[in-house]
Design a protein around this motif. Structure first.
Motif, PDB file in Angstrom:
ATOM      1  N   TYR A 253       0.825  -1.374   0.007  1.00 33.55           N
ATOM      2  CA  TYR A 253      -0.193   0.146  -0.098  1.00 33.55           C
ATOM      3  C   TYR A 253       0.845   1.225   0.144  1.00 33.55           C
ATOM      4  O   TYR A 253       0.567   2.270  -0.706  1.00 33.55           O
ATOM      5  CB  TYR A 253      -1.149  -0.022   1.140  1.00 33.55           C
ATOM      6  N   ALA A 254       2.004   1.313   0.563  1.00 39.18           N
ATOM      7  CA  ALA A 254       2.935   2.397   0.762  1.00 39.18           C
ATOM      8  C   ALA A 254       3.407   2.662  -0.521  1.00 39.18           C
ATOM      9  O   ALA A 254       3.652   3.875  -1.099  1.00 39.18           O
ATOM     10  CB  ALA A 254       4.061   2.153   1.812  1.00 39.18           C
ATOM     11  N   LEU A 255       3.858   1.542  -1.312  1.00 29.40           N
ATOM     12  CA  LEU A 255       4.212   1.842  -2.837  1.00 29.40           C
ATOM     13  C   LEU A 255       3.179   2.153  -3.435  1.00 29.40           C
ATOM     14  O   LEU A 255       3.545   3.119  -4.384  1.00 29.40           O
ATOM     15  CB  LEU A 255       4.887   0.327  -3.127  1.00 29.40           C
ATOM     16  N   ASP A 256       2.132   1.824  -3.585  1.00 28.23           N
ATOM     17  CA  ASP A 256       1.010   2.130  -4.279  1.00 28.23           C
ATOM     18  C   ASP A 256       0.617   3.706  -4.120  1.00 28.23           C
ATOM     19  O   ASP A 256       0.667   4.412  -5.140  1.00 28.23           O
ATOM     20  CB  ASP A 256      -0.344   1.364  -3.978  1.00 28.23           C
ATOM     21  N   GLN A 257       0.517   4.137  -2.942  1.00 28.97           N
ATOM     22  CA  GLN A 257       0.487   5.592  -2.737  1.00 28.97           C
ATOM     23  C   GLN A 257       1.594   6.429  -3.083  1.00 28.97           C
ATOM     24  O   GLN A 257       1.284   7.417  -3.362  1.00 28.97           O
ATOM     25  CB  GLN A 257      -0.082   5.692  -1.156  1.00 28.97           C
ATOM     26  N   TRP A 258       2.719   5.887  -2.919  1.00 29.10           N
ATOM     27  CA  TRP A 258       3.872   6.525  -3.505  1.00 29.10           C
ATOM     28  C   TRP A 258       3.770   6.922  -5.061  1.00 29.10           C
ATOM     29  O   TRP A 258       3.840   7.994  -5.357  1.00 29.10           O
ATOM     30  CB  TRP A 258       5.094   5.863  -3.120  1.00 29.10           C
ATOM     31  N   VAL A 259       3.280   5.773  -5.576  1.00 26.55           N
ATOM     32  CA  VAL A 259       3.168   6.184  -7.258  1.00 26.55           C
ATOM     33  C   VAL A 259       1.981   7.022  -7.330  1.00 26.55           C
ATOM     34  O   VAL A 259       1.675   7.858  -8.517  1.00 26.55           O
ATOM     35  CB  VAL A 259       2.814   4.496  -7.829  1.00 26.55           C
ATOM     36  N   MET A 260       0.847   6.573  -6.508  1.00 19.79           N
ATOM     37  CA  MET A 260      -0.174   7.610  -6.883  1.00 19.79           C
ATOM     38  C   MET A 260      -0.290   9.071  -6.786  1.00 19.79           C
ATOM     39  O   MET A 260      -0.656   9.892  -7.180  1.00 19.79           O
ATOM     40  CB  MET A 260      -1.425   7.208  -6.037  1.00 19.79           C
ATOM     41  N   GLY A 261       0.680   9.503  -5.670  1.00 19.80           N
ATOM     42  CA  GLY A 261       1.101  10.668  -5.244  1.00 19.80           C
ATOM     43  C   GLY A 261       2.358  11.529  -6.232  1.00 19.80           C
ATOM     44  O   GLY A 261       2.811  12.650  -6.071  1.00 19.80           O
ATOM     45  N   GLY A 262       2.526  10.646  -7.286  1.00 26.00           N
ATOM     46  CA  GLY A 262       3.488  11.128  -8.236  1.00 26.00           C
ATOM     47  C   GLY A 262       4.994  10.648  -8.122  1.00 26.00           C
ATOM     48  O   GLY A 262       5.726  11.255  -8.873  1.00 26.00           O
ATOM     49  N   GLY A 263       5.374   9.953  -7.052  1.00 25.25           N
ATOM     50  CA  GLY A 263       6.711   9.440  -6.905  1.00 25.25           C
ATOM     51  C   GLY A 263       7.186   8.835  -7.878  1.00 25.25           C
ATOM     52  O   GLY A 263       6.366   7.687  -8.527  1.00 25.25           O
TER      53      GLY A 263
END
Length: 629
Positions: A253-263
């Protein structure tokens, strides 16, 4: 004018022999004068006729030097007796000195260069040792020598090249530019790494840190994460996931949200990681990456049970096939040249060779996110079973017949961009401590995908050479260059990207390799039929032997006759097999002989032809005819 006229009259009075001697003397004076003038007026100028412009300062280096804000002091520790003790280093030492002077000249006064001869038992020698410059013990030299570089900035930053290795001469500009860039940035950008394959090494098992990670540490602040990851370090610019296995839902989930946030995310996955070690140093029982939860949610297709097999880019390997050692092309081990790489991508523009072993491929639906290929194999590739591709005792050529044909060439490295939806549409899973609101989608994903994790391990691109008693890594492929280039590009900087890859001079004989593949395809069926015939004959011979309890253990006349016939057939089949194997190499060896002859004899032959041509064109001396009085 009078002096000029006197000079003309003087030359007219010279004999032919005197004229020749005077001309030779004047030529010698002119030659020396031109060299003295060139040494002073053209100092720092150089010509570069190499195909890849290895000896020309790149645009990235020039930009870095012109914009350098931090003053640097470079100390070249070069023993005066080095070139006498090792004459082969003379030209390299001059090149290092000249390159450093070029850096100082183009840095607008921000770089000062000091060349120091650290004499034995001197303060200079003590400072060189204090900086970490290595002593060089040469045969015939009474005292150790020094040939290294120490650089400092205006604060407490320092960096060294302990010894200039001749094997890294082609990497000279990269090493120097990396050193300048490292000292020129007070704080390194941060990279978060989830390492599932062993890049950081295993001291308990004697495993050393891999060069790809060591090179990354030189330019970035690398933080290796483990366990449940609920957040990333403050200031992280790139997150790299290498061979993910058993990641918990909070981490996913942390990786998913990192990508969703433009990371920026780099994912190196693998259907079979050969270099992964299991318990007690044994091969891992399950060597496939597991990133399916995120891939499926993002609309990325990656089948961890299939590996790409391509005869066009097959890497030659030694295998034991049919009880004999053979050198065969392994289509599951790919040696990708420039034709397979996207040369328009900054991460791959200057790279010429990459090695991937048992790699998987990526795809997306037409209405899914954008998949931009960076490395693509040929149309002849198939998708084979990853289990078969990882079998070290099987015939790798069988993968081409057992594999599944594909409509389009498989993509083994790609950029994933555009719109992505979260792989967790219902929000954070149980146990997650991710800080911040749930982000359901992004319109600007920044993800790099690689179908092979082993490519970052030393085995796939590095060999160790012993130079002056030290182990020096030498690259035979650009895997590490690609890794660093990709990190730089995704982090928004590319100061060194156009330097990496210039030193790898992997130039296989492509025509010879094409002939080998064609010959192998032509003789493969015949060879296999003969091997089957031999196996059947040997089985028939074994079946003729009386079994325990049958008769008196003696052969009948009919059995002896049949056995002799089978042995004759066996010998004939083996003779045919040897002839097929000979024919397989004859055309290739003939071409290799022709190439060698051209390389060795063409230049002298052309020189002789040109000399003969001018000799025949030289006008003959005419003898005056005497006329009788």
């Amino acid at each position: 004018m009078d002096r000029f006229a006197k000079l003309i009259n003087w030359t007219r009075g010279l004999t032919r022999r005197q004229m020749i001697g005077t001309s030779i003397a004047l030529c010698a004076v002119l030659f020396i004068s031109i060299n003295i003038f060139a040494a002073r007026a053209l100092d720092g100028w150089r010509g570069d006729v190499t195909e890849t412009q290895v000896w020309t300062l790149s645009e990235g280096t020039e930009t870095l030097l012109s914009d350098l804000a931090e003053p640097l002091h470079l100390r070249l520790y070069l023993s005066d007796g080095l070139t006498e003790a090792a004459p082969q280093l003379a030209s390299y030492a001059d090149r290092v000195r000249g390159m450093l002077q070029s850096y100082a000249d183009q840095a607008n006064g921000q770089i000062t260069l000091e060349v120091i001869d650290p004499e034995p038992f001197s303060d200079a020698e003590d400072r060189a040792v204090g900086f970490g410059i290595n002593r060089i013990a040469l045969a015939g030299a009474a005292e150790p020598m020094f040939f290294g570089l120490a650089a400092t900035n205006s604060t407490d930053g320092r960096s060294t090249i302990p010894v200039f290795s001749p094997d890294r001469e082609a990497w000279l500009e990269y090493d120097l530019t990396r050193l300048v860039a490292e000292l020129g940035q007070p704080e390194k950008p941060k990279v978060a790494l989830l390492d599932g394959i062993g890049l950081s090494g295993n001291p308990m098992m004697g495993g050393a840190e891999q060069q790809s990670l060591a090179m990354l540490r030189e330019l970035y602040d690398v933080e290796i994460l483990s366990g449940d990851v609920n957040s990333f370090p403050q200031g992280t610019e790139v997150v790299a996931v290498v061979h993910p296995q058993g990641l918990t839902e909070p981490t996913l989930y942390a990786l998913d949200q990192w990508v969703m946030g433009g990371g920026a995310l780099m994912a190196f996955v693998d259907p079979h990681a050969e270099t992964q070690m299991g318990p007690q140093g044994m091969p891992a029982p399950d060597a496939a990456s597991d990133f399916a939860a995120l891939f499926e949610g993002w609309g990325v297709g990656f089948d961890a049970t299939q590996a790409v097999a391509d005869p066009t880019y097959a890497l030659a390997t030694n295998r034991r096939v049919q009880w004999r050692d053979v050198n065969v092309g392994n289509p599951a081990w790919l040696r990708l040249d420039a034709s397979a790489l996207d040369q328009d991508s900054p991460a791959l523009a200057r790279l010429s060779a990459m090695v991937m072993t048992t790699a998987g491929s990526f795809e997306t639906a037409e209405d899914g996110p954008t998949l931009t290929p960076l490395a693509t194999v040929s149309d002849a590739a198939v998708l084979a079973s990853a289990a078969d591709a990882s079998n070290r005792f099987g015939d790798p050529r069988d993968l081409l017949t057992s594999g599944e044909a594909v409509d389009t060439a498989p993509v083994v490295i790609a950029r994933l961009s555009g719109a992505l939806s979260s792989a967790f549409p219902d929000g954070a899973p149980e146990g997650s401590e991710w800080e911040g609101e749930h982000i359901a989608s992004t319109e600007a994903a920044n993800v790099l995908l690689s179908g092979d994790a082993d490519m970052l391990m030393d085995r796939n691109w590095i060999q160790q050479r012993s130079i002056f008693g030290a182990q020096i890594p030498q690259a035979f492929a650009n895997n590490g260059d690609f890794f660093l280039n990709a990190v730089e590009q995704m982090a928004g900087g590319a100061a060194l990207a156009d330097l990496r890859g210039r030193a790898v001079d992997w130039r296989p004989l492509t025509r010879i390799e094409a002939m080998e593949r064609a010959a192998e395809a032509e003789y493969r069926a015949t060879e296999q039929a003969l091997l089957d015939r031999i196996a059947e004959t040997e089985a028939a011979l074994r079946s003729l032997a009386p079994q325990e309890g049958e008769g008196n253990g003696l052969f009948s006349a009919e059995m002896v006759a049949e056995a002799e016939n089978l042995r004759a057939d066996l010998l004939a089949a083996r003779a045919e097999l040897r002839q097929v194997q000979y024919d397989l190499r004859s055309d290739v060896e003939a071409l290799q002989a022709s190439v060698t002859t051209l390389n060795v004899g063409l230049v002298p032959f052309l020189a002789a032809v040109i000399a003969l041509f001018f000799a025949l064109r030289r006008p003959k001396r005419t003898v005056p005819t005497r006329v009788a009085a």
